[in-house]
Design a protein around this motif. Structure first.
Motif, PDB file in Angstrom:
ATOM      1  N   MET A 176       1.163  -0.986  -0.338  1.00 14.15           N
ATOM      2  CA  MET A 176       0.138  -0.154  -0.191  1.00 14.15           C
ATOM      3  C   MET A 176       1.444   0.924   0.197  1.00 14.15           C
ATOM      4  O   MET A 176       2.065   1.178   0.711  1.00 14.15           O
ATOM      5  CB  MET A 176      -0.935   0.119   1.104  1.00 14.15           C
ATOM      6  CG  MET A 176      -1.804  -0.790   1.258  1.00 14.15           C
ATOM      7  SD  MET A 176      -3.295  -0.902   2.634  1.00 14.15           S
ATOM      8  CE  MET A 176      -4.156   0.182   1.147  1.00 14.15           C
ATOM      9  N   ALA A 177       0.700   2.365  -0.635  1.00 13.27           N
ATOM     10  CA  ALA A 177       1.088   3.082  -0.733  1.00 13.27           C
ATOM     11  C   ALA A 177       1.155   4.894   0.229  1.00 13.27           C
ATOM     12  O   ALA A 177       0.348   4.601   1.312  1.00 13.27           O
ATOM     13  CB  ALA A 177       0.807   4.187  -2.055  1.00 13.27           C
ATOM     14  N   SER A 178       2.108   5.569   0.277  1.00 11.31           N
ATOM     15  CA  SER A 178       2.288   6.034   1.412  1.00 11.31           C
ATOM     16  C   SER A 178       0.779   7.374   0.694  1.00 11.31           C
ATOM     17  O   SER A 178       0.444   7.389   0.013  1.00 11.31           O
ATOM     18  CB  SER A 178       3.882   6.978   0.764  1.00 11.31           C
ATOM     19  OG  SER A 178       3.482   7.911  -0.220  1.00 11.31           O
ATOM     20  N   GLU A 179       0.872   8.393   1.712  1.00  9.52           N
ATOM     21  CA  GLU A 179       0.037   9.208   1.330  1.00  9.52           C
ATOM     22  C   GLU A 179       0.515  11.115   1.649  1.00  9.52           C
ATOM     23  O   GLU A 179       0.613  10.534   2.881  1.00  9.52           O
ATOM     24  CB  GLU A 179      -1.498   9.760   2.398  1.00  9.52           C
ATOM     25  CG  GLU A 179      -2.767  10.608   1.864  1.00  9.52           C
ATOM     26  CD  GLU A 179      -3.605  10.405   2.121  1.00  9.52           C
ATOM     27  OE1 GLU A 179      -4.469  11.649   2.608  1.00  9.52           O
ATOM     28  OE2 GLU A 179      -4.042   9.294   2.810  1.00  9.52           O
ATOM     29  N   ASP A 180       0.867  11.426   1.110  1.00  8.64           N
ATOM     30  CA  ASP A 180       1.172  12.928   1.248  1.00  8.64           C
ATOM     31  C   ASP A 180       0.436  14.429   0.741  1.00  8.64           C
ATOM     32  O   ASP A 180      -0.096  13.836  -0.356  1.00  8.64           O
ATOM     33  CB  ASP A 180       2.900  13.561   0.769  1.00  8.64           C
ATOM     34  CG  ASP A 180       2.983  12.392   0.892  1.00  8.64           C
ATOM     35  OD1 ASP A 180       3.769  12.463   2.299  1.00  8.64           O
ATOM     36  OD2 ASP A 180       3.812  11.577  -0.016  1.00  8.64           O
ATOM     37  N   ASN A 181      -0.476  15.432   1.911  1.00  8.36           N
ATOM     38  CA  ASN A 181      -1.610  15.950   1.459  1.00  8.36           C
ATOM     39  C   ASN A 181      -0.746  17.626   1.330  1.00  8.36           C
ATOM     40  O   ASN A 181       0.794  17.563   1.940  1.00  8.36           O
ATOM     41  CB  ASN A 181      -2.055  16.075   2.517  1.00  8.36           C
ATOM     42  CG  ASN A 181      -2.931  15.294   3.180  1.00  8.36           C
ATOM     43  OD1 ASN A 181      -2.735  14.829   4.154  1.00  8.36           O
ATOM     44  ND2 ASN A 181      -3.413  14.567   2.103  1.00  8.36           N
ATOM     45  N   PHE A 182      -1.040  18.016   0.061  1.00 10.20           N
ATOM     46  CA  PHE A 182      -0.372  19.840  -0.108  1.00 10.20           C
ATOM     47  C   PHE A 182      -1.305  20.516  -0.007  1.00 10.20           C
ATOM     48  O   PHE A 182      -2.524  20.531   0.045  1.00 10.20           O
ATOM     49  CB  PHE A 182       0.545  19.138  -1.240  1.00 10.20           C
ATOM     50  CG  PHE A 182      -0.830  19.236  -2.567  1.00 10.20           C
ATOM     51  CD1 PHE A 182      -1.368  20.217  -3.131  1.00 10.20           C
ATOM     52  CD2 PHE A 182      -1.067  18.139  -2.990  1.00 10.20           C
ATOM     53  CE1 PHE A 182      -1.638  20.436  -4.627  1.00 10.20           C
ATOM     54  CE2 PHE A 182      -1.500  17.454  -4.527  1.00 10.20           C
ATOM     55  CZ  PHE A 182      -2.164  18.504  -5.176  1.00 10.20           C
ATOM     56  N   GLU A 183      -0.878  21.737  -0.079  1.00 13.29           N
ATOM     57  CA  GLU A 183      -1.898  22.982   0.411  1.00 13.29           C
ATOM     58  C   GLU A 183      -0.764  23.801  -0.202  1.00 13.29           C
ATOM     59  O   GLU A 183       0.248  23.966  -0.188  1.00 13.29           O
ATOM     60  CB  GLU A 183      -2.134  23.596   1.154  1.00 13.29           C
ATOM     61  CG  GLU A 183      -2.762  24.831   1.562  1.00 13.29           C
ATOM     62  CD  GLU A 183      -3.814  25.288   2.672  1.00 13.29           C
ATOM     63  OE1 GLU A 183      -4.561  24.931   3.096  1.00 13.29           O
ATOM     64  OE2 GLU A 183      -2.844  26.580   3.679  1.00 13.29           O
ATOM     65  N   ILE A 184      -1.944  24.450  -2.120  1.00 15.79           N
ATOM     66  CA  ILE A 184      -1.000  25.252  -2.434  1.00 15.79           C
ATOM     67  C   ILE A 184      -1.296  27.010  -2.677  1.00 15.79           C
ATOM     68  O   ILE A 184      -3.064  27.136  -3.161  1.00 15.79           O
ATOM     69  CB  ILE A 184      -0.740  25.215  -3.890  1.00 15.79           C
ATOM     70  CG1 ILE A 184      -0.212  23.912  -4.070  1.00 15.79           C
ATOM     71  CG2 ILE A 184       0.003  26.690  -4.756  1.00 15.79           C
ATOM     72  CD1 ILE A 184      -0.285  22.967  -4.947  1.00 15.79           C
ATOM     73  N   ARG A 185      -1.074  27.795  -1.970  1.00 12.57           N
ATOM     74  CA  ARG A 185      -1.661  29.244  -1.238  1.00 12.57           C
ATOM     75  C   ARG A 185      -1.050  30.212  -2.160  1.00 12.57           C
ATOM     76  O   ARG A 185      -0.046  30.260  -2.367  1.00 12.57           O
ATOM     77  CB  ARG A 185      -1.677  29.492  -0.054  1.00 12.57           C
ATOM     78  CG  ARG A 185      -2.451  28.434   0.853  1.00 12.57           C
ATOM     79  CD  ARG A 185      -2.166  29.197   2.209  1.00 12.57           C
ATOM     80  NE  ARG A 185      -2.832  28.315   3.515  1.00 12.57           N
ATOM     81  CZ  ARG A 185      -4.760  29.008   3.561  1.00 12.57           C
ATOM     82  NH1 ARG A 185      -4.528  30.245   3.315  1.00 12.57           N
ATOM     83  NH2 ARG A 185      -5.077  28.797   4.463  1.00 12.57           N
TER      84      ARG A 185
END
Length: 385
Positions: A176-185
């Protein structure tokens, strides 16, 4: 107890848990239920590990080996639409991922081992909170799980409603994979929609960024590796006739290797900042890891395959499982100690399949005994009497 009576007992437990779902770090009733059952079986229990986690320990014989079995307890904030007689009694919460089945399966294995005492050593059952948000495993580790309750190896499973009923699938390495969350303001300069020349349109900039991010997988990641970048939300402070000043893009990324995670983060930040700069806008970029990849250890995989073969027959075991881009915080445990995570198929022949996290999903009760016997067999193989 006959096999049929055992199955009915597990079904009763599972239906109770299904009707009383609790979401992340709120699993107080679930933890009490688990603790009561383990105490009845003769386990030593400790509660409150990782806030609502439960650890049950049973020693038998003189063996020094310690094997762990882990089950996740939390439900989802989804309103159930099944009309089952044991449907969720709590509006807006349901066991749409089958963790009610996972808890029951582990409790079933605990009962088999307690009743038969056919192992020599120590078994620990880890009932973990808050898997869905990727925080429960880390919370238990922060609370000293491995120091207070050492284990040689740790095993877990997840039901898969799209795989054939009663099949166990595993593989060596990433499953199973990693999960990385991102936010671009993005900050531009808003204004009237009729005079875009007088401002800096952050929506146009955001559109360029969203498209450009898709080149990372196709042009920066080795084609042999796998990765996904998904922009999932976009928010603005504009209106139908107003060009916004601010735009926020959010989303997540999936991959199997730390080095791929690093490339994705570096390229995303560079693309976002430079497109903003070229358009006269400014950018704030954040990137947060939510789940580690789940990477099976070879020896533990071989044990799981042997246990599955013993219980289910060779024809129902796949040792080259198709890895998935979904995530599971069991990976944080496997970063620390050897272990293996497997999939248990739940697709009923001739019946429709509701996927995980669907409002009409329900765990396949016919798998409860299979999963319990599989876990118990792992313990017997690793701790022979």
């Amino acid at each position: 107890m006959s096999n049929e009576n055992f199955k009915q007992e597990l079904i009763t437990w599972r239906h109770y848990l299904h009707a009383h779902p609790e979401s992340a770090f709120e699993e107080e009733n679930t933890a009490r239920f688990v603790a009561e059952k383990l105490l009845e079986m003769g386990y030593e229990i400790v509660t409150g590990i990782g806030k609502t986690g439960v650890v049950g320990t049973l020693k038998n014989g003189t063996g020094t080996g310690i094997i762990g079995i882990r089950a996740d307890m939390d439900a989802l904030n989804i309103h159930e639409k099944t009309d089952l007689p044991y449907a969720s009694e709590y509006p807006g919460k349901m066991h749409a991922c089958g963790h009610d089945g996972h808890v029951t399966t582990a409790l079933g294995a605990a009962k088999l081992l307690a009743d038969n005492k056919n192992f020599n050593g120590t078994v620990r059952f880890i009932f973990q909170p808050a898997e869905e948000h990727g925080e429960g495993a880390l919370a238990m580790l922060k609370d000293g799980l491995l120091e207070k309750f050492p284990m040689d190896e740790l095993y877990g499973l997840h039901n898969k409603p799209n795989l054939p009923e009663g099949e166990i699938h595993s593989k060596i390495g990433p499953i199973m994979a990693s999960e990385d969350n991102f936010e671009i303001r993005i900050k531009g300069k808003g204004g009237h929609a009729s005079t875009p020349n007088m401002g800096v349109d952050p929506l146009v900039t955001a559109s360029e960024i969203i498209l450009a991010l898709q080149t990372i997988v196709s042009r920066n990641i080795d084609p042999i590796d796998q990765a996904v970048i998904s922009c999932t939300e976009i928010h603005t402070d504009g209106a139908v006739n107003v060009i916004p000043t601010n735009v926020i893009i959010t989303g997540d990324c999936r991959s199997y290797k730390p080095e791929v995670q690093s490339i994705i983060k570096e390229r995303m930040q560079a693309i976002s900042e430079n497109i903003c700069k070229s358009n006269g806008a400014t950018c704030e970029f954040t990137f947060r890891n939510s789940f580690s990849p789940t990477v099976n250890w070879e020896e533990c995989h071989l044990t799981a395959i042997q246990a599955a073969t013993n219980i289910l027959g060779k024809e129902n075991v796949v040792d080259q499982a198709q890895q998935v881009m979904g995530s599971e915080d069991f990976g944080y445990f496997l970063n620390k100690i050897p272990g293996c995570y497997v999939f248990l198929g739940g697709k009923r022949e001739g019946k429709g399949v509701y996927p995980l996290h669907h409002a009409q999903y329900d765990y396949n009760d016919d798998n409860l005994v299979r999963g319990a016997e599989f876990f118990a067999e792992i313990v017997r193989l690793k701790l022979p009497s």
